[in-house]
Design a protein around this motif. Structure first.
Motif, PDB file in Angstrom:
ATOM      1  N   GLY A 150     -27.884  12.804  33.993  1.00 19.43           N
ATOM      2  CA  GLY A 150     -29.013  13.283  33.212  1.00 19.43           C
ATOM      3  C   GLY A 150     -30.267  12.478  33.485  1.00 19.43           C
ATOM      4  O   GLY A 150     -30.292  11.616  34.364  1.00 19.43           O
ATOM      5  N   GLU A 151     -31.319  12.779  32.723  1.00 16.02           N
ATOM      6  CA  GLU A 151     -32.594  12.092  32.887  1.00 16.02           C
ATOM      7  C   GLU A 151     -32.457  10.586  32.718  1.00 16.02           C
ATOM      8  O   GLU A 151     -33.126   9.805  33.396  1.00 16.02           O
ATOM      9  CB  GLU A 151     -33.606  12.623  31.863  1.00 16.02           C
ATOM     10  CG  GLU A 151     -34.232  13.928  32.281  1.00 16.02           C
ATOM     11  CD  GLU A 151     -35.172  14.487  31.226  1.00 16.02           C
ATOM     12  OE1 GLU A 151     -35.522  13.753  30.290  1.00 16.02           O
ATOM     13  OE2 GLU A 151     -35.532  15.666  31.350  1.00 16.02           O
ATOM     14  N   ALA A 152     -31.578  10.192  31.795  1.00 16.96           N
ATOM     15  CA  ALA A 152     -31.424   8.755  31.532  1.00 16.96           C
ATOM     16  C   ALA A 152     -30.863   8.039  32.763  1.00 16.96           C
ATOM     17  O   ALA A 152     -31.282   6.922  33.085  1.00 16.96           O
ATOM     18  CB  ALA A 152     -30.510   8.545  30.329  1.00 16.96           C
ATOM     19  N   ASP A 153     -29.944   8.693  33.470  1.00 11.73           N
ATOM     20  CA  ASP A 153     -29.374   8.082  34.682  1.00 11.73           C
ATOM     21  C   ASP A 153     -30.425   7.956  35.778  1.00 11.73           C
ATOM     22  O   ASP A 153     -30.473   6.969  36.511  1.00 11.73           O
ATOM     23  CB  ASP A 153     -28.202   8.926  35.201  1.00 11.73           C
ATOM     24  CG  ASP A 153     -27.085   9.035  34.188  1.00 11.73           C
ATOM     25  OD1 ASP A 153     -26.554   7.997  33.793  1.00 11.73           O
ATOM     26  OD2 ASP A 153     -26.769  10.170  33.774  1.00 11.73           O
ATOM     27  N   VAL A 154     -31.268   8.997  35.877  1.00  6.50           N
ATOM     28  CA  VAL A 154     -32.327   8.986  36.891  1.00  6.50           C
ATOM     29  C   VAL A 154     -33.310   7.845  36.602  1.00  6.50           C
ATOM     30  O   VAL A 154     -33.654   7.058  37.487  1.00  6.50           O
ATOM     31  CB  VAL A 154     -33.063  10.351  36.924  1.00  6.50           C
ATOM     32  CG1 VAL A 154     -34.292  10.287  37.817  1.00  6.50           C
ATOM     33  CG2 VAL A 154     -32.113  11.453  37.393  1.00  6.50           C
ATOM     34  N   LEU A 155     -33.725   7.747  35.341  1.00  2.00           N
ATOM     35  CA  LEU A 155     -34.633   6.664  34.941  1.00  2.00           C
ATOM     36  C   LEU A 155     -34.040   5.300  35.270  1.00  2.00           C
ATOM     37  O   LEU A 155     -34.711   4.414  35.787  1.00  2.00           O
ATOM     38  CB  LEU A 155     -34.837   6.717  33.429  1.00  2.00           C
ATOM     39  CG  LEU A 155     -36.126   7.313  32.918  1.00  2.00           C
ATOM     40  CD1 LEU A 155     -36.215   7.150  31.412  1.00  2.00           C
ATOM     41  CD2 LEU A 155     -37.321   6.640  33.583  1.00  2.00           C
ATOM     42  N   ARG A 156     -32.768   5.165  34.951  1.00  2.00           N
ATOM     43  CA  ARG A 156     -32.089   3.896  35.163  1.00  2.00           C
ATOM     44  C   ARG A 156     -32.071   3.536  36.645  1.00  2.00           C
ATOM     45  O   ARG A 156     -32.312   2.390  37.020  1.00  2.00           O
ATOM     46  CB  ARG A 156     -30.665   4.027  34.618  1.00  2.00           C
ATOM     47  CG  ARG A 156     -29.882   2.763  34.659  1.00  2.00           C
ATOM     48  CD  ARG A 156     -28.954   2.680  33.459  1.00  2.00           C
ATOM     49  NE  ARG A 156     -28.113   1.508  33.585  1.00  2.00           N
ATOM     50  CZ  ARG A 156     -26.795   1.571  33.800  1.00  2.00           C
ATOM     51  NH1 ARG A 156     -26.196   2.739  33.881  1.00  2.00           N
ATOM     52  NH2 ARG A 156     -26.093   0.472  33.913  1.00  2.00           N
ATOM     53  N   LEU A 171     -27.931   9.158  45.278  1.00  2.93           N
ATOM     54  CA  LEU A 171     -27.450  10.532  45.119  1.00  2.93           C
ATOM     55  C   LEU A 171     -26.829  10.621  43.737  1.00  2.93           C
ATOM     56  O   LEU A 171     -25.815   9.985  43.458  1.00  2.93           O
ATOM     57  CB  LEU A 171     -26.398  10.853  46.185  1.00  2.93           C
ATOM     58  CG  LEU A 171     -26.847  10.728  47.645  1.00  2.93           C
ATOM     59  CD1 LEU A 171     -25.663  10.915  48.585  1.00  2.93           C
ATOM     60  CD2 LEU A 171     -27.919  11.759  47.972  1.00  2.93           C
ATOM     61  N   ALA A 172     -27.482  11.373  42.869  1.00  4.88           N
ATOM     62  CA  ALA A 172     -26.998  11.484  41.496  1.00  4.88           C
ATOM     63  C   ALA A 172     -26.247  12.800  41.356  1.00  4.88           C
ATOM     64  O   ALA A 172     -26.773  13.849  41.704  1.00  4.88           O
ATOM     65  CB  ALA A 172     -28.171  11.424  40.525  1.00  4.88           C
ATOM     66  N   GLY A 173     -25.024  12.739  40.871  1.00  2.00           N
ATOM     67  CA  GLY A 173     -24.221  13.945  40.683  1.00  2.00           C
ATOM     68  C   GLY A 173     -24.883  14.893  39.711  1.00  2.00           C
ATOM     69  O   GLY A 173     -25.777  14.500  38.950  1.00  2.00           O
ATOM     70  N   GLU A 174     -24.458  16.151  39.752  1.00  2.62           N
ATOM     71  CA  GLU A 174     -25.101  17.143  38.880  1.00  2.62           C
ATOM     72  C   GLU A 174     -24.898  16.819  37.405  1.00  2.62           C
ATOM     73  O   GLU A 174     -25.629  17.295  36.550  1.00  2.62           O
ATOM     74  CB  GLU A 174     -24.579  18.545  39.220  1.00  2.62           C
ATOM     75  CG  GLU A 174     -25.206  19.055  40.509  1.00  2.62           C
ATOM     76  CD  GLU A 174     -24.580  20.346  41.029  1.00  2.62           C
ATOM     77  OE1 GLU A 174     -23.368  20.540  40.842  1.00  2.62           O
ATOM     78  OE2 GLU A 174     -25.325  21.140  41.628  1.00  2.62           O
ATOM     79  N   ALA A 175     -23.892  15.992  37.119  1.00  3.54           N
ATOM     80  CA  ALA A 175     -23.640  15.619  35.724  1.00  3.54           C
ATOM     81  C   ALA A 175     -24.614  14.547  35.236  1.00  3.54           C
ATOM     82  O   ALA A 175     -24.723  14.293  34.043  1.00  3.54           O
ATOM     83  CB  ALA A 175     -22.210  15.114  35.578  1.00  3.54           C
TER      84      ALA A 175
END
Lengths: 157, 139
Positions: free
Chosen positions: B95-101, B89-93
């Motif tokens: 970004g794409e880099a966090d999702v990729l990671r 669950l990724a917070g709205e803050a």
């Protein structure tokens, strides 16, 4: 949440199953670009843009891969192991879609890095239902990794 | 159509716990507050000695600091635990880099965690409709 216009790539050696999947996607009104490869070797040709997939327009980056386990030349388990060891490809989610219900196949697929394991329904109605739910989840709910090979995906506008 | 699954939710927000209980009410939901406790639960340490193994983990990526990513890395490096799918669950803050990671670290999928309770409830229900009704989880 808006639907993501992703390409879905399905690897399945059975022609009937590929046609049924195509019909099920149409029936589910999923307008996504659905492409097929027939085994693991062709899957890597597609992903690595080799041979007939050298032209990027013939091999758009898939947002999700649907993977059969039992295929000739290179089967789904070998595909998972190789894909998840590749730093560029490992981030693409792989959904195993197979007829096998064997506990061993389920655990091994997850162990190799599959994102989900789904047993292929035997009826067309069942397949449409699964495609609908699978599509809704991966296209509308999930944040997919953005393709990073910008050079290959650059739009020629 | 399937038996109840143990879902382990790693999230430090009490409201999220209530929403998860509601979304997965036909199943057994367990909670841990942070990354350290997540790993202790999975390794059955201390008070978690008899804890049931989860079929699915929901991990809030915004646990304090780097904890969420570190926990994901540790659990995907552990041969005993790596087969358990983790939905991040990724917070709205994020970004794409966090999702990729998250995907690089082995997340099974990454979902935006809406800030509102209604939004989060909907997302958890959608997660349940897919993972608990369509997918075969490892036992």
């Amino acid at each position: 949440m808006s639907a993501q216009p992703i390409t879905i790539l399905m690897a399945d050696d059975d022609e009937d199953d590929r046609l049924l999947a195509k019909d099920a996607f149409a029936e589910s009104r999923l307008a996504n670009d659905l492409r097929f490869v027939e085994d693991g070797v062709e899957l890597f040709d597609y992903l690595r843009r080799q041979g007939k997939y050298a032209d990027p327009s013939a091999s758009p980056r898939p947002g999700v891969i649907l993977l059969d386990l039992n295929m000739p030349r290179k089967d789904g388990r070998e595909v998972l192991a190789e894909l998840k060891a590749d730093p560029q490809l490992r981030r693409i989610p792989v959904v195993v879609l197979t007829t096998s219900r064997a506990e061993w196949d389920i655990v091994r697929s997850y162990d190799l890095g599959a994102s989900s394991y789904i047993v292929k329904p035997v009826t067309f109605a069942g397949l449409v239902d699964v495609v609908q739910r699978l599509g809704r989840y991966w296209i509308e709910i999930v944040e997919l990794p953005t393709p990073t090979d910008a050079s290959a995906d650059r739009r020629q506008t | 159509m399937r038996g109840p699954v143990t879902i382990l939710v790693a999230d430090d927000d009490a409201e999220a716990h209530a929403l998860a209980r509601e979304a997965f009410r036909a199943h057994a939901v367990r909670f841990v507050a942070g990354a350290g406790e997540l790993l202790r639960y999975l390794r059955r340490e201390g008070p978690h000695a008899a804890s049931p193994r989860p079929g699915l983990i929901l991990l809030d990526l915004q646990l304090p600091g780097e904890e969420g990513c570190a926990a994901l890395r540790a659990l995907k490096a552990d041969p005993q635990l790596r087969a358990i799918p983790v939905v991040v669950l990724a917070g709205e803050a994020c970004g794409e880099a966090d999702v990729l990671r998250a995907y690089d670290l082995g997340a099974a999928s990454c979902v935006t965690r809406p800030g509102s309770a209604a939004g989060l409830g909907e997302v958890l229900c959608a997660v349940g409709r897919y993972w608990l009704d369509v997918v075969e989880l490892p036992r």
